[in-house]
Design an enzyme around this catalytic site. Structure first.
Site, short mmCIF file in Angstrom:
data_model
loop_
_atom_site.label_atom_id
_atom_site.label_comp_id
_atom_site.label_asym_id
_atom_site.label_seq_id
_atom_site.Cartn_x
_atom_site.Cartn_y
_atom_site.Cartn_z
N SER A 1 18.41 38.47 1.71
CA SER A 1 18.81 39.27 2.76
C SER A 1 18.28 40.70 2.41
CB SER A 1 20.04 39.23 3.14
OG SER A 1 20.43 37.98 3.54
N GLY B 1 -9.70 36.88 65.94
CA GLY B 1 -10.44 36.08 66.90
C GLY B 1 -10.01 34.75 67.51
N ALA C 1 19.37 39.69 -2.97
CA ALA C 1 19.35 40.53 -1.71
C ALA C 1 19.06 41.94 -1.99
CB ALA C 1 20.87 40.40 -1.37
N ARG D 1 -5.03 49.89 53.78
CA ARG D 1 -3.60 49.67 53.81
C ARG D 1 -3.09 49.34 52.43
NH1 ARG D 1 -3.49 45.70 58.48
NH2 ARG D 1 -5.57 45.67 57.97
C1 UD1 Z 1 -12.68 38.93 61.32
C2 UD1 Z 1 -13.10 37.81 62.48
C3 UD1 Z 1 -11.93 37.29 63.26
C4 UD1 Z 1 -10.93 36.53 62.37
C5 UD1 Z 1 -10.68 37.36 61.32
C6 UD1 Z 1 -9.74 36.48 60.27
C7 UD1 Z 1 -15.31 38.75 63.02
C8 UD1 Z 1 -16.20 39.53 63.99
N1 UD1 Z 1 -13.95 38.54 63.25
O1 UD1 Z 1 -11.91 39.70 61.91
O2 UD1 Z 1 -12.46 36.22 64.16
O3 UD1 Z 1 -9.86 36.03 63.15
O4 UD1 Z 1 -11.72 37.91 60.48
O5 UD1 Z 1 -9.10 37.42 59.44
O6 UD1 Z 1 -15.72 38.21 62.13
N2 UD1 Z 1 -16.45 42.52 55.81
C9 UD1 Z 1 -17.36 42.90 55.01
N3 UD1 Z 1 -18.17 43.73 55.67
C10 UD1 Z 1 -18.18 43.92 56.86
C11 UD1 Z 1 -17.16 43.73 57.72
C12 UD1 Z 1 -16.06 42.93 56.99
O7 UD1 Z 1 -17.86 42.56 53.90
O8 UD1 Z 1 -19.32 45.05 57.32
C13 UD1 Z 1 -15.40 41.66 54.99
C14 UD1 Z 1 -14.24 42.39 54.91
O9 UD1 Z 1 -13.88 42.87 53.68
C15 UD1 Z 1 -13.09 41.20 55.11
C16 UD1 Z 1 -13.88 40.29 56.04
O10 UD1 Z 1 -15.34 40.63 55.99
O11 UD1 Z 1 -12.88 40.34 53.88
C17 UD1 Z 1 -13.32 40.22 57.35
O12 UD1 Z 1 -13.42 41.62 57.94
P1 UD1 Z 1 -12.27 42.30 58.86
O13 UD1 Z 1 -12.79 43.75 59.23
O14 UD1 Z 1 -11.07 42.14 58.16
O15 UD1 Z 1 -12.50 41.20 60.09
P2 UD1 Z 1 -11.28 41.08 61.19
O16 UD1 Z 1 -11.64 42.37 62.33
O17 UD1 Z 1 -10.12 40.78 60.69
#
Ligand code: UD1
Ligand code: MG
Length: 478
Positions: free
Chosen positions: A410, A145, A428, A17
């Site tokens: 100057s 979550g 100057a 995004r």
């Molecule tokens: C996650 C939490 C959710 C929480 C929210 C807060 C889980 C299952 N859910 O959801 O409970 O409220 O964050 O923002 O944990 N990332 C990785 N590898 C992966 C997946 C994610 O490095 O395979 C990293 C992403 O880059 C990000 C973070 O983990 O920085 C969270 O991932 P994202 O997919 O945004 O989690 P949410 O679905 O928002």
């Protein structure tokens, strides 16, 4: 329980995004990338080991992390199969089984402080929990979550938005994503995660229900300051969190005794430092590693990046970078300090003056309309208005040296390389092509010639001719 902390920073996500060729976590607020904010907070916890999980844009992110701290362990998560999988990959990369506490945090939550992380770890350790969630009550919990508690208020599980029932979706206590987990428990629990959920991912959050099922204590540390839990997903959030970070930074410095006349138009980066009784006037940006000593006044309408400003100095309507302004020196209005500018104590760089790689000594002055590049100006010297240091011959840059207590006229040009000796003067309009010995006067302009009546002859019937005739008491020309 071991006091050892292993920090895991998740940074593998795509950041679609942002619509950017730059990795999301490398976008900056407060002059610092999102991942640098996260790692700065983690550093304050004093973790024995920090692991960063990279995936999307890994070359960019890895290079930035190495730059910040080469001791951070980096591990690649080839395929983003969920937060639980990311932590699994991180633990697998460690040489030894971690002991004590594993602190999991995200690289895209820039307002989260080291103090909050430390409090979370302390709460966790004190309660001897298997898992402690950093949670918050928010007005709009959509997408997060939810923290599911029983009638007694004990945490039972984290339910992802997509998996939640209507009743669960009504819950406003959310998982920030930051967890403190008992290391031995975590190592076991992440191995047993399943993908039987709405997103088909390995959810780290499922370790909560697992701990509860095992009868292990679980808790939530509720953070009042909701801003700290907010992540950046797009450029609107980047600007919103950037503005809030700035507001917090300004508030911090005002509490430390800095006068900030107009917080609405003042921007101060996270790494800037100011002393008490510094004053910042409206429209000012202090960026990078800028420092401002006590009694100095910056602004209005000034941008300084990596500039060191000494005590009592004044910098007005100026753009500067990688420069040093000595104590009690004055700069501007309308000065341009380029890298390598060093102005001595009580010195002056005045109006419409550009300097680059220039050392201007104590009490020395370049007051008006000048360019001074690759030059040294000795203490107490004065450079005349409209002086240009011709430092570049089209191929090479050359140095100009002006000794101490010199007075140059100057509209001079100093054709580098050239040296003007201590106490020397120039007239100057002098073009200084050869060295001027100490105490000498250099003049290069030819003697002035007068051609009488030139205007009457060559520009008859002009206002100039009529004015000259009147002044000379002559018949007005026909
Ligand atoms: C996650 C939490 C959710 C929480 C929210 C807060 C889980 C299952 N859910 O959801 O409970 O409220 O964050 O923002 O944990 N990332 C990785 N590898 C992966 C997946 C994610 O490095 O395979 C990293 C992403 O880059 C990000 C973070 O983990 O920085 C969270 O991932 P994202 O997919 O945004 O989690 P949410 O679905 O928002
Ligand atoms: Mg997700």
């Amino acid at each position: 329980m071991s006091a050892r902390v292993t920090a895991v920073v998740l940074a593998a996500g795509a950041g679609t995004r942002m619509k950017s060729s730059r990795a999301k976590v490398l976008h900056e607020i407060g002059g610092r990338s999102l991942v640098a904010h996260a790692l700065t907070a983690v550093r304050d916890v004093g973790a024995a080991t920090t692991v960063t999980v990279v995936g999307h844009d890994r070359e960019q992110v890895s290079a930035a992390v190495t730059d910040l701290d080469p001791t951070i362990v980096q591990v690649v998560q080839e395929e983003q199969r969920g937060t639980g999988h990311a932590v699994q990959v991180a633990l697998d990369a460690l040489a030894e089984e971690p002991e004590g506490t594993v602190l999991v945090t995200y690289a895209d939550v820039p307002l989260l402080t080291g103090q909050t992380l430390s409090e979370l770890v302390l709460t966790h350790r004190h309660a001897q929990n298997a898992v402690t969630i950093l949670s918050a009550e928010v007005t709009d919990p959509t997408g997060y979550g939810r923290i599911v508690r029983d009638e007694s208020g004990a945490v039972q599980a984290i339910r992802e938005h997509k998996d939640a029932s209507d009743a669960e979706r009504a819950l406003r206590e959310i998982n920030s994503g930051v967890l403190a987990v008992d290391a031995a428990f975590l190592a076991r629990a992440v191995g047993a995660l399943e993908t039987s959920n709405a997103q088909g991912e390995l959810y780290l959050t499922d370790v909560v229900a697992k701990a509860v099922a095992e009868g292990r204590p679980v808790g939530a540390h509720v953070l009042e300051d909701v801003w700290q839990t907010e992540g950046v997903n797009d450029r609107l959030q980047l600007a919103r969190l950037g503005a809030e970070l700035n507001r917090r930074t300004l508030e911090h410095w005002m509490r430390e005794g800095v006068t900030i006349i107009d917080p609405a138009t003042t921007w101060i980066d996270s790494a800037v430092s100011l002393e008490a009784d510094a004053t910042v006037l409206p429209g000012t940006q202090l960026l990078g590693a800028t420092s401002v000593a006590s009694g100095a006044t910056i602004g209005p309408d000034t941008t300084l990046r990596n500039v060191e400003v000494g005590a009592g100095a004044t910098v007005v309507r100026t753009h500067g970078s990688d420069a040093v302004v000595g104590p009690d020196a004055t700069v501007g209005p309308f000065a341009y300090l380029r890298p390598g500018t060093e102005l001595g104590a009580g010195g002056k760089i005045g109006t419409f003056v550009e300097t680059k790689n220039a050392h201007i000594g104590d009490g020395a002055k370049v007051p008006h309309l000048s360019y001074v590049g690759d030059a040294e100006v000795g203490e107490g010297s004065n450079i005349g208005a409209g002086t240009i240091v011709a430092n570049y011959d089209g191929v090479h840059k050359h140095r100009t040296v002006v000794g101490k207590h010199a007075r140059t006229g100057s509209d001079n040009v100093f054709v580098a390389p050239v040296t003007i000796g201590d106490g020397a003067f120039t007239g100057a309009g002098t073009t200084v092509r050869d060295d001027v010995p100490p105490g000498a006067l250099a003049v290069s302009a030819g003697e002035q010639r007068i051609i009488e009546g030139w205007v009457q002859r060559k520009r008859p019937d002009t206002a100039s001719a009529r004015a000259a005739a009147e002044a000379n008491d002559e018949e007005p020309p026909r």
